[in-house]
Motif scaffolding. Structure first.
Motif, PDB file in Angstrom:
ATOM      1  N   LEU A  10      32.656  35.215  14.542  1.00  0.00           N
ATOM      2  CA  LEU A  10      31.464  36.024  14.791  1.00  0.00           C
ATOM      3  C   LEU A  10      30.365  35.584  13.839  1.00  0.00           C
ATOM      4  N   THR A  11      29.145  35.975  14.181  1.00  0.00           N
ATOM      5  CA  THR A  11      28.020  35.782  13.276  1.00  0.00           C
ATOM      6  C   THR A  11      27.483  37.156  12.902  1.00  0.00           C
ATOM      7  N   ILE A  12      27.573  37.488  11.616  1.00  0.00           N
ATOM      8  CA  ILE A  12      27.131  38.790  11.111  1.00  0.00           C
ATOM      9  C   ILE A  12      25.954  38.559  10.173  1.00  0.00           C
ATOM     10  N   ASP A  13      24.776  38.999  10.570  1.00  0.00           N
ATOM     11  CA  ASP A  13      23.567  38.821   9.753  1.00  0.00           C
ATOM     12  C   ASP A  13      23.384  37.364   9.319  1.00  0.00           C
ATOM     13  N   GLY A  14      23.642  36.447  10.262  1.00  0.00           N
ATOM     14  CA  GLY A  14      23.469  35.025   9.973  1.00  0.00           C
ATOM     15  C   GLY A  14      24.630  34.402   9.215  1.00  0.00           C
ATOM     16  N   ARG A  15      25.673  35.162   8.940  1.00  0.00           N
ATOM     17  CA  ARG A  15      26.842  34.650   8.213  1.00  0.00           C
ATOM     18  C   ARG A  15      27.998  34.430   9.184  1.00  0.00           C
ATOM     19  N   ARG A  16      28.718  33.337   8.990  1.00  0.00           N
ATOM     20  CA  ARG A  16      29.860  33.035   9.857  1.00  0.00           C
ATOM     21  C   ARG A  16      31.099  33.750   9.331  1.00  0.00           C
ATOM     22  N   VAL A  17      31.742  34.502  10.211  1.00  0.00           N
ATOM     23  CA  VAL A  17      32.959  35.239   9.860  1.00  0.00           C
ATOM     24  C   VAL A  17      34.071  34.825  10.818  1.00  0.00           C
ATOM     25  N   VAL A  18      35.188  34.381  10.279  1.00  0.00           N
ATOM     26  CA  VAL A  18      36.340  33.965  11.085  1.00  0.00           C
ATOM     27  C   VAL A  18      37.519  34.867  10.746  1.00  0.00           C
ATOM     28  N   LEU A  19      37.993  35.606  11.744  1.00  0.00           N
ATOM     29  CA  LEU A  19      39.148  36.485  11.565  1.00  0.00           C
ATOM     30  C   LEU A  19      40.413  35.778  12.033  1.00  0.00           C
ATOM     31  N   VAL A  20      41.457  35.844  11.212  1.00  0.00           N
ATOM     32  CA  VAL A  20      42.746  35.233  11.557  1.00  0.00           C
ATOM     33  C   VAL A  20      43.801  36.335  11.547  1.00  0.00           C
ATOM     34  N   GLY A  21      44.446  36.557  12.709  1.00  0.00           N
ATOM     35  CA  GLY A  21      45.494  37.566  12.804  1.00  0.00           C
ATOM     36  C   GLY A  21      46.855  36.960  12.533  1.00  0.00           C
ATOM     37  N   THR A  22      47.678  37.657  11.775  1.00  0.00           N
ATOM     38  CA  THR A  22      48.987  37.110  11.395  1.00  0.00           C
ATOM     39  C   THR A  22      50.075  38.171  11.496  1.00  0.00           C
ATOM     40  N   ALA A  23      51.319  37.697  11.468  1.00  0.00           N
ATOM     41  CA  ALA A  23      52.474  38.561  11.214  1.00  0.00           C
ATOM     42  C   ALA A  23      52.853  38.307   9.766  1.00  0.00           C
ATOM     43  N   HIS A  24      53.102  39.370   9.015  1.00  0.00           N
ATOM     44  CA  HIS A  24      53.266  39.224   7.572  1.00  0.00           C
ATOM     45  C   HIS A  24      54.595  38.578   7.162  1.00  0.00           C
ATOM     46  N   ILE A 223      39.154  45.941  13.706  1.00  0.00           N
ATOM     47  CA  ILE A 223      38.115  45.328  12.874  1.00  0.00           C
ATOM     48  C   ILE A 223      37.028  44.714  13.748  1.00  0.00           C
ATOM     49  N   LEU A 224      37.455  44.025  14.798  1.00  0.00           N
ATOM     50  CA  LEU A 224      36.483  43.428  15.725  1.00  0.00           C
ATOM     51  C   LEU A 224      35.590  44.489  16.357  1.00  0.00           C
ATOM     52  N   LYS A 225      36.156  45.625  16.711  1.00  0.00           N
ATOM     53  CA  LYS A 225      35.382  46.706  17.327  1.00  0.00           C
ATOM     54  C   LYS A 225      34.252  47.152  16.398  1.00  0.00           C
ATOM     55  N   HIS A 226      34.574  47.337  15.116  1.00  0.00           N
ATOM     56  CA  HIS A 226      33.555  47.782  14.158  1.00  0.00           C
ATOM     57  C   HIS A 226      32.515  46.687  13.904  1.00  0.00           C
ATOM     58  N   LEU A 227      32.966  45.445  13.806  1.00  0.00           N
ATOM     59  CA  LEU A 227      32.027  44.348  13.557  1.00  0.00           C
ATOM     60  C   LEU A 227      31.101  44.141  14.744  1.00  0.00           C
ATOM     61  N   GLU A 228      31.639  44.203  15.961  1.00  0.00           N
ATOM     62  CA  GLU A 228      30.825  43.980  17.152  1.00  0.00           C
ATOM     63  C   GLU A 228      29.841  45.126  17.367  1.00  0.00           C
ATOM     64  N   ARG A 229      30.257  46.341  16.989  1.00  0.00           N
ATOM     65  CA  ARG A 229      29.337  47.474  17.092  1.00  0.00           C
ATOM     66  C   ARG A 229      28.147  47.271  16.159  1.00  0.00           C
ATOM     67  N   TYR A 230      28.421  46.848  14.933  1.00  0.00           N
ATOM     68  CA  TYR A 230      27.340  46.576  13.978  1.00  0.00           C
ATOM     69  C   TYR A 230      26.478  45.411  14.473  1.00  0.00           C
ATOM     70  N   GLN A 231      27.142  44.419  15.053  1.00  0.00           N
ATOM     71  CA  GLN A 231      26.436  43.243  15.561  1.00  0.00           C
ATOM     72  C   GLN A 231      25.454  43.637  16.667  1.00  0.00           C
ATOM     73  N   ARG A 232      25.875  44.548  17.535  1.00  0.00           N
ATOM     74  CA  ARG A 232      25.009  44.994  18.636  1.00  0.00           C
ATOM     75  C   ARG A 232      23.821  45.783  18.109  1.00  0.00           C
ATOM     76  N   GLU A 233      24.073  46.647  17.130  1.00  0.00           N
ATOM     77  CA  GLU A 233      23.000  47.480  16.602  1.00  0.00           C
ATOM     78  C   GLU A 233      22.024  46.645  15.793  1.00  0.00           C
ATOM     79  N   GLY A 234      22.571  45.743  14.959  1.00  0.00           N
ATOM     80  CA  GLY A 234      21.743  44.777  14.251  1.00  0.00           C
ATOM     81  C   GLY A 234      20.710  45.375  13.321  1.00  0.00           C
ATOM     82  N   ARG A 235      20.939  46.576  12.784  1.00  0.00           N
ATOM     83  CA  ARG A 235      19.984  47.200  11.881  1.00  0.00           C
ATOM     84  C   ARG A 235      20.602  47.320  10.494  1.00  0.00           C
TER      85      ARG A 235
END
Length: 395
Positions: A10-24, A223-235
């Protein structure tokens, strides 16, 4: 779930964010994390750990500095036992697969240090999470939590790596969360939902231009849900806060009052026995209280294989401590056990290994003292509930 489904950019405020899902407890997850870090070469690595757990994962001997008596006096016995049991459960599963627990996080930390990548533990403190679970749970939920905690000590079901990888499938994770939510909604909310929001807020508030975030696969969707919500609002003013999630709520009014109401009721009922039925009636009610409460606290000690003197002191102390909201029989039993069987250096050193089995849990003097603390407390609590109705007239 394919490798592509476990990695989200994702791109959050111009920053690149890469999420990696794992099994512990997965070797494949460890390889995926290493591969992603080497390909992305981020400025910062976020890991699903708090600072204390990160130090422990890297080999910090924090257990060796543990003061069991101090923890019991601070009323942290249940919290400490919960932490040990949860860690033990994960290590047992990892041992079945022949991998190190948290291997993907350990690999991530090592690669980040080799590549001069900044490291940030982005998860909420485990102590805060467990306290929020406990404080927000009803009495029934607390009993369920306690029973699940004890049951996990006896869990010996075999699991293979294929089953671990299957847990990465979205539909399986969703069904597990739904089952957890129906069984204990407060636990699911605090353990999963709140931490999703907490980690997302940490990512949003970061100033690093390129971040790789390593989290359990079960947290990806939230986490994606919260990040994408912020991304859409963009404020900027919509940036979420996580301060409310670090707050440990006080005990409820009911829990504060009940610890005074029950002792007052016991004293009143015994007193009425003396007034209405004379010495014989009063002594009879007093003996019922002492024998039932003391015996069940002592039974808890016997199940925990406490020292005979600890069992005796618990029997004598339980009827008194049950009338005193500031001290519990668990504290008396735990400190007595620690005094009679002092934890040795080898107990502190071997704690992670010993707690992999029931026999080791009893053998290790530190974990054993915690069992004595918890089971004597449970016995006294049951004793109070059983003895109270026996104090009423006509019982």
């Amino acid at each position: 779930m394919s490798e592509a489904q476990l990695i989200h950019s994702l791109t959050i405020d111009g920053r690149r964010v890469v999420l990696v899902g794992t099994a512990h407890i997965s070797e494949k997850s460890a390889q995926l994390v290493e591969k992603t870090l080497l390909q992305e070469k981020p400025d910062c690595l976020f890991v699903e750990l708090d600072e204390r757990r990160m130090k422990s994962l890297e080999g910090d001997s924090s257990w060796k500095n543990l003061h069991i008596e101090r923890s019991l006096r601070r009323k942290e016995g249940m919290l400490l036992l919960s932490t040990i049991v949860l860690s033990s459960y994960q290590r047992r599963i990892a041992n079945q697969l022949g991998v190190e627990p948290g291997i993907e996080l350990r690999n991530a930390l090592q690669v980040a240090r080799d590549q001069k990548i900044s490291i940030y533990p982005c998860d909420r403190k485990l102590q805060t999470t467990l306290l929020r679970v406990w404080r927000r749970s009803s009495l029934l939920s607390k009993l369920k939590l306690l029973s699940a905690l004890i049951a996990s000590l006896f869990h010996r079901e075999k699991i293979d790596e294929a089953q671990v990888e299957q847990l990465k499938q979205g539909n399986v994770i969703d069904s597990l969360l739904e089952e957890l939510a129906s069984y204990l909604p407060q636990v699911k909310s605090v353990l999963i939902d709140e931490r999703d929001r907490y980690i997302a807020a940490q990512i949003i508030h970061s100033h690093s231009p390129h971040i790789v975030v390593v989290v359990g696969a079960g947290h990806l969707a939230g986490i994606l849900k919260h990040l994408e919500r912020y991304q859409r609002e963009g404020r900027r003013e919509s940036k979420p806060t996580f301060r409310d999630l670090e707050y440990v709520p006080p005990r409820s009014l009911f829990s504060k009052l009940i610890v005074w109401i029950i002792p007052a009721a016991v004293i009143l009922l015994i007193g009425l026995g003396f007034i209405n039925s004379g010495w014989q009636g009063g002594i009879q009610r007093l003996l019922r209280w002492v024998l039932v409460n003391g015996s069940l606290a002592a039974l808890g000690c016997l199940i925990a294989r406490a020292h005979p003197l600890t069992t005796l002191f618990s029997f004598l102390a339980a009827p008194i401590t049950s009338l005193n909201p500031t001290i519990g029989v668990g504290l008396v039993a735990g400190i007595t056990e620690v005094s009679l069987r002092k934890p040795r250096a080898i107990d502190l050193e071997n704690l992670p290994r010993d707690t992999l089995s029931i026999r080791g849990f009893y053998r290790n003097r530190l974990s054993h003292a915690l069992l004595v603390f918890v089971l004597s407390s449970v016995g006294s609590a049951i004793g109070t509930l059983v003895a109270l109705p026996l104090l009423f007239p006509g019982s």
